[in-house]
Design a protein around this motif. Structure first.
Motif, PDB file in Angstrom:
ATOM      1  N   GLU A 203       0.827  -1.208   0.000  1.00  0.00           N
ATOM      2  CA  GLU A 203       0.000   0.000   0.000  1.00  0.00           C
ATOM      3  C   GLU A 203       0.865   1.264   0.000  1.00  0.00           C
ATOM      4  O   GLU A 203       0.545   2.252  -0.674  1.00  0.00           O
ATOM      5  CB  GLU A 203      -0.927   0.006   1.221  1.00  0.00           C
ATOM      6  CG  GLU A 203      -1.997  -1.076   1.221  1.00  0.00           C
ATOM      7  CD  GLU A 203      -1.459  -2.457   1.561  1.00  0.00           C
ATOM      8  OE1 GLU A 203      -2.116  -3.456   1.196  1.00  0.00           O
ATOM      9  OE2 GLU A 203      -0.372  -2.531   2.184  1.00  0.00           O
ATOM     10  N   LEU A 204       1.973   1.220   0.741  1.00  0.00           N
ATOM     11  CA  LEU A 204       2.864   2.380   0.781  1.00  0.00           C
ATOM     12  C   LEU A 204       3.520   2.602  -0.578  1.00  0.00           C
ATOM     13  O   LEU A 204       3.597   3.737  -1.062  1.00  0.00           O
ATOM     14  CB  LEU A 204       3.936   2.189   1.860  1.00  0.00           C
ATOM     15  CG  LEU A 204       4.958   3.322   1.985  1.00  0.00           C
ATOM     16  CD1 LEU A 204       4.280   4.627   2.389  1.00  0.00           C
ATOM     17  CD2 LEU A 204       6.060   2.964   2.982  1.00  0.00           C
ATOM     18  N   LYS A 206       2.391   1.800  -3.434  1.00  0.00           N
ATOM     19  CA  LYS A 206       1.359   2.311  -4.347  1.00  0.00           C
ATOM     20  C   LYS A 206       1.082   3.787  -4.096  1.00  0.00           C
ATOM     21  O   LYS A 206       0.963   4.584  -5.043  1.00  0.00           O
ATOM     22  CB  LYS A 206       0.082   1.490  -4.175  1.00  0.00           C
ATOM     23  CG  LYS A 206      -0.993   1.802  -5.205  1.00  0.00           C
ATOM     24  CD  LYS A 206      -2.187   0.863  -5.041  1.00  0.00           C
ATOM     25  CE  LYS A 206      -3.250   1.150  -6.102  1.00  0.00           C
ATOM     26  NZ  LYS A 206      -4.418   0.231  -5.968  1.00  0.00           N
ATOM     27  N   SER A 207       0.998   4.171  -2.823  1.00  0.00           N
ATOM     28  CA  SER A 207       0.689   5.567  -2.491  1.00  0.00           C
ATOM     29  C   SER A 207       1.815   6.513  -2.903  1.00  0.00           C
ATOM     30  O   SER A 207       1.575   7.691  -3.189  1.00  0.00           O
ATOM     31  CB  SER A 207       0.422   5.704  -0.992  1.00  0.00           C
ATOM     32  OG  SER A 207       1.617   5.526  -0.242  1.00  0.00           O
ATOM     33  N   LEU A 208       3.039   5.994  -2.946  1.00  0.00           N
ATOM     34  CA  LEU A 208       4.192   6.813  -3.339  1.00  0.00           C
ATOM     35  C   LEU A 208       4.386   6.852  -4.854  1.00  0.00           C
ATOM     36  O   LEU A 208       5.302   7.515  -5.348  1.00  0.00           O
ATOM     37  CB  LEU A 208       5.463   6.271  -2.670  1.00  0.00           C
ATOM     38  CG  LEU A 208       5.510   6.377  -1.141  1.00  0.00           C
ATOM     39  CD1 LEU A 208       6.713   5.626  -0.585  1.00  0.00           C
ATOM     40  CD2 LEU A 208       5.545   7.835  -0.698  1.00  0.00           C
ATOM     41  N   LYS A 209       3.521   6.116  -5.558  1.00  0.00           N
ATOM     42  CA  LYS A 209       3.549   6.083  -7.032  1.00  0.00           C
ATOM     43  C   LYS A 209       4.913   5.634  -7.573  1.00  0.00           C
ATOM     44  O   LYS A 209       5.445   6.211  -8.528  1.00  0.00           O
ATOM     45  CB  LYS A 209       3.165   7.455  -7.604  1.00  0.00           C
ATOM     46  CG  LYS A 209       1.737   7.880  -7.269  1.00  0.00           C
ATOM     47  CD  LYS A 209       1.398   9.218  -7.884  1.00  0.00           C
ATOM     48  CE  LYS A 209      -0.077   9.551  -7.754  1.00  0.00           C
ATOM     49  NZ  LYS A 209      -0.591   9.544  -6.388  1.00  0.00           N
TER      50      LYS A 209
END
Length: 295
Positions: A203-204, A206-209
């Motif tokens: 998830e991290l 993904k959130s950091l792209k």
């Protein structure tokens, strides 16, 4: 002429008396690479990554891969032991978890897996170690899977508070194997400092792209990574086995490895390897080569 002859005899006698042959030191140990003392530690991530229901692999389940990796580590360790004279032995191997499992039986099993060799070691001791490392690790994984109380993997806290005490000994070559999918998470150690974190999850990422080929530049520009957990770990070698990225991001594995590599460099770990969750037949030669320290 006779006088000269006798004088030569007397002269030779005094030279021999003045230069007695030096006695050989008893039990002298030759200095060579095989006499290097080994201190091997194995840190096992018992998070839900090992759950065959949540993370199935029809070719070979991940917990089974782990147990085969451990057997290869044990083989490399015993190969080292067998290459030394008994009087040279001063080697040990142990298994750790973080956090420790709540099941007392699991803790007893880890005690059984803490082994050491010294000049009093016998061939029976070696055979016993082979049996222990053949049977007990599988029991640990089976117990954890049956219990299903996966509490995460606090590898960050292990490096902060335990690695120096548990995994580094003076006058030894210290090697730490970490069996993990590469993600780090535990609720008691989850925090951030600026853009750096004590954890890494899908998830991290993904959130950091971090899902494109410029992930390295993004990590560097934004100062992303793990919070440094320790310092001056130059006497520790680390080998991470089992990297298993979440599906959907072609650069996920690269991001995981970049996080770990940068973390190791910050902690001054000079020698490290990070390997994916490949089949044991492919990983075993890497393990044996790492333990033998042959280039």
């Amino acid at each position: 002429m006779k006088k000269i002859f006798y004088l030569l005899l007397i002269f030779t006698f005094f030279i021999q008396c003045g230069n007695p042959e030096k006695p050989k030191a008893e039990n002298s140990v030759p200095t060579n690479n095989s006499a290097k003392n080994l201190n091997i530690s194995i840190l096992i991530d018992l998070s839900d990554r090992i759950d065959p229901e949540k993370n199935p692999n029809p070719t070979m389940e991940y917990f089974q891969r782990d147990t085969e990796y451990i057997k290869a580590i044990e083989k490399g360790f015993l190969d080292h032991i067998k290459s030394k004279k008994v009087i040279q032995l001063n080697d040990q191997m142990q298994v750790f978890f973080n956090p420790e499992p709540s099941d007392p039986k699991m803790n007893e099993l880890t005690k059984e897996l803490k082994v050491s060799f010294d000049k009093n070691t016998t061939k029976e001791n070696i055979s016993l170690i082979e049996k222990k490392y053949s049977d007990l690790p599988l029991q640990i994984y089976q117990s954890a899977i049956k219990d299903k109380k996966y509490v995460g993997s606090d590898i960050w806290e292990f490096f902060k508070n335990k690695v120096k005490d548990y995994c580094i000994k003076d006058d030894h070559r210290n090697v730490l194997f970490i069996l993990t999918d590469g993600y780090i998470y535990h609720k008691d150690s989850k925090f951030s400092e600026g853009q750096k974190t004590s954890y890494l999850t899908p998830e991290l990422v993904k959130s950091l792209k971090l899902s494109s080929s410029d992930f390295k530049a993004k990590i560097q520009d934004k100062n992303l990574g793990f919070v440094k957990a320790n310092d001056d770990l130059e006497n520790l070698e680390v080998i991470v086995l089992g990297i298993n990225p979440a599906k959907g991001n072609p650069f996920e594995a690269d991001v995981i490895k970049e996080y770990w590599e940068n973390w190791f460099k910050e902690m001054k770990i000079k020698s490290y390897q990070i390997k994916s969750a490949d089949l044991p037949s492919n990983i075993e030669p890497i393990i044996l080569k790492a333990i033998s320290n042959k280039n």
